[in-house]
Motif scaffolding. Sequence first.
Motif, mmCIF file in Angstrom:
data_model
loop_
_atom_site.group_PDB
_atom_site.id
_atom_site.type_symbol
_atom_site.label_atom_id
_atom_site.label_comp_id
_atom_site.label_asym_id
_atom_site.label_seq_id
_atom_site.Cartn_x
_atom_site.Cartn_y
_atom_site.Cartn_z
ATOM 1 N N ALA A 224 0.834 -1.206 0.000
ATOM 2 C CA ALA A 224 0.000 0.000 0.000
ATOM 3 C C ALA A 224 0.868 1.256 0.000
ATOM 4 O O ALA A 224 0.579 2.229 -0.705
ATOM 5 C CB ALA A 224 -0.932 -0.006 1.208
ATOM 6 N N SER A 228 1.428 3.905 -3.337
ATOM 7 C CA SER A 228 1.136 5.335 -3.231
ATOM 8 C C SER A 228 2.145 6.144 -4.043
ATOM 9 O O SER A 228 1.879 7.285 -4.425
ATOM 10 C CB SER A 228 1.201 5.791 -1.768
ATOM 11 O OG SER A 228 0.156 5.234 -1.023
ATOM 12 N N HIS A 264 -8.362 -10.196 -0.931
ATOM 13 C CA HIS A 264 -8.947 -8.860 -0.822
ATOM 14 C C HIS A 264 -7.933 -7.874 -0.250
ATOM 15 O O HIS A 264 -7.802 -6.746 -0.736
ATOM 16 C CB HIS A 264 -10.190 -8.895 0.076
ATOM 17 C CG HIS A 264 -11.400 -9.437 -0.620
ATOM 18 N ND1 HIS A 264 -12.534 -9.856 0.051
ATOM 19 C CD2 HIS A 264 -11.660 -9.629 -1.930
ATOM 20 C CE1 HIS A 264 -13.431 -10.287 -0.827
ATOM 21 N NE2 HIS A 264 -12.921 -10.168 -2.023
ATOM 22 N N GLU A 268 -6.662 -4.685 -2.410
ATOM 23 C CA GLU A 268 -6.953 -3.340 -1.896
ATOM 24 C C GLU A 268 -5.667 -2.554 -1.639
ATOM 25 O O GLU A 268 -5.624 -1.334 -1.816
ATOM 26 C CB GLU A 268 -7.793 -3.446 -0.620
ATOM 27 C CG GLU A 268 -9.218 -3.919 -0.885
ATOM 28 C CD GLU A 268 -10.012 -4.154 0.388
ATOM 29 O OE1 GLU A 268 -9.448 -3.921 1.481
ATOM 30 O OE2 GLU A 268 -11.171 -4.565 0.291
ATOM 31 N N ILE A 271 -4.695 -1.361 -5.390
ATOM 32 C CA ILE A 271 -5.552 -0.456 -6.161
ATOM 33 C C ILE A 271 -5.839 0.861 -5.451
ATOM 34 O O ILE A 271 -5.671 1.949 -6.024
ATOM 35 C CB ILE A 271 -6.875 -1.151 -6.527
ATOM 36 C CG1 ILE A 271 -6.613 -2.320 -7.492
ATOM 37 C CG2 ILE A 271 -7.854 -0.154 -7.156
ATOM 38 C CD1 ILE A 271 -6.004 -1.890 -8.824
ATOM 39 N N TYR A 272 -6.296 0.804 -4.211
ATOM 40 C CA TYR A 272 -6.763 2.025 -3.545
ATOM 41 C C TYR A 272 -5.686 3.096 -3.378
ATOM 42 O O TYR A 272 -5.914 4.271 -3.679
ATOM 43 C CB TYR A 272 -7.403 1.685 -2.200
ATOM 44 C CG TYR A 272 -8.755 1.014 -2.328
ATOM 45 C CD1 TYR A 272 -9.665 1.404 -3.298
ATOM 46 C CD2 TYR A 272 -9.132 -0.010 -1.460
ATOM 47 C CE1 TYR A 272 -10.901 0.787 -3.419
ATOM 48 C CE2 TYR A 272 -10.370 -0.631 -1.566
ATOM 49 C CZ TYR A 272 -11.250 -0.230 -2.554
ATOM 50 O OH TYR A 272 -12.478 -0.832 -2.664
ATOM 51 N N PRO A 273 -4.484 2.756 -2.893
ATOM 52 C CA PRO A 273 -3.453 3.798 -2.748
ATOM 53 C C PRO A 273 -3.056 4.422 -4.091
ATOM 54 O O PRO A 273 -2.835 5.634 -4.181
ATOM 55 C CB PRO A 273 -2.272 3.059 -2.110
ATOM 56 C CG PRO A 273 -2.877 1.860 -1.474
ATOM 57 C CD PRO A 273 -4.016 1.471 -2.355
ATOM 58 N N LEU A 275 -4.924 4.598 -6.868
ATOM 59 C CA LEU A 275 -6.038 5.409 -7.352
ATOM 60 C C LEU A 275 -6.081 6.764 -6.641
ATOM 61 O O LEU A 275 -6.279 7.810 -7.267
ATOM 62 C CB LEU A 275 -7.354 4.658 -7.144
ATOM 63 C CG LEU A 275 -8.636 5.387 -7.561
ATOM 64 C CD1 LEU A 275 -8.606 5.745 -9.047
ATOM 65 C CD2 LEU A 275 -9.858 4.528 -7.231
ATOM 66 N N GLU A 276 -5.862 6.730 -5.329
ATOM 67 C CA GLU A 276 -5.856 7.967 -4.552
ATOM 68 C C GLU A 276 -4.741 8.901 -5.020
ATOM 69 O O GLU A 276 -4.927 10.116 -5.126
ATOM 70 C CB GLU A 276 -5.695 7.640 -3.066
ATOM 71 C CG GLU A 276 -5.769 8.838 -2.145
ATOM 72 C CD GLU A 276 -5.639 8.450 -0.684
ATOM 73 O OE1 GLU A 276 -5.287 9.339 0.119
ATOM 74 O OE2 GLU A 276 -5.870 7.274 -0.347
ATOM 75 N N LYS A 279 -5.639 10.474 -8.478
ATOM 76 C CA LYS A 279 -6.628 11.537 -8.293
ATOM 77 C C LYS A 279 -5.982 12.801 -7.736
ATOM 78 O O LYS A 279 -6.291 13.919 -8.182
ATOM 79 C CB LYS A 279 -7.742 11.059 -7.354
ATOM 80 C CG LYS A 279 -8.689 10.036 -7.965
ATOM 81 C CD LYS A 279 -9.735 9.612 -6.941
ATOM 82 C CE LYS A 279 -10.756 8.659 -7.537
ATOM 83 N NZ LYS A 279 -11.751 8.205 -6.527
#
Length: 347
Positions: A224, A228, A264, A268, A271-273, A275-276, A279
Amino acid sequence: VTEEGGVNALIFKKSLMDLEAGTVIYTGDEVEVIRGFPKIRRTLLLSPTLMEHFRDSVAVEEKMNGYNVRITRLSSGDTVALTRGGHVCPFTTRKALELMDLDGFFSDHADLVVCGEMVGRDNPYVSQDYPEVGPLGFRVFDLREKNTNRPLPIKEKRDLLESYGLPPVCLFGIYPVEDAAEEVADIIRTLGKEGREGVVMKDPSMDLPPLKYTSSQAHARELAYAFSYPFDFGRPFFFSRVIREGFQAYELDESDEETLERAHRLGEAIIYPMLERIKAIADGEAAYEDTVIDVDDMETAEDFIRHLVHLGVSATLADYRDGKATVRRFYQATTDRINNYLEGGLY
């Protein structure tokens, strides 16, 4: 050749023959050699590796998530803290001397190097909260001879640390080699649930090289963080952690539900870090990380920034108030490449 701790020194950035990377040779009035900390190999499977690698028993100590530090007293009388690469870190040196009373130890054992982990949430390199440590703490995992790099056996090391009031890493136990894989698996499950990193498995006599093994939660946390800043970390960093997950899932004989939870967690963390970050950069931000550290004054904070820049880190002092310094580290490759792709660049 550089100046470390006010003395001319030769630092080995890579290993050379028997000298480990991070070895420092001080060339002042008296030549001193501080050996680099040896790289610890990792096992992907506990069984049968532990049976193959160790003899009668295995000592299992906690592997904490911080940064590797070697503390030594030079012939000049100065006590310095060296990071993994062999550089004296002014922040770490000050904090180590605040956290531990090392005078008695080095007065009696100037030939030894204290090897340990600087840990805690106010850590400028690797921040993780350990409730028993507080904002910042130090835990010793090895005592080694200066010139030979020979580590003291487990019992001798822990007895010596206790006699001088120095804090060791947790020793979970010393187990018969035939039981060690099952014991370590149970320890890793518990550590993972507590958000902790893993273990280092050692020969009690320290005649054999140690091995390390880490929890699934630690892998996810590292992924994660890296995702980032996806273009500032090499592909081997990502790949190795995914490979660890596959072998650990196989060996721990998980239920379908546990394996799904692992999948999962891994997905997670990827992808999530990322994507953040995409953005944020699309909104005009740069990729950076802020860390708040306790310092005595502005000069100390600026001294630490100079140390980071000397190491090739893009960093600046973003804020300073009442002994709290905000260190901002920039990840330029991530900023530049994501901006390029957002503007239509090709991958």
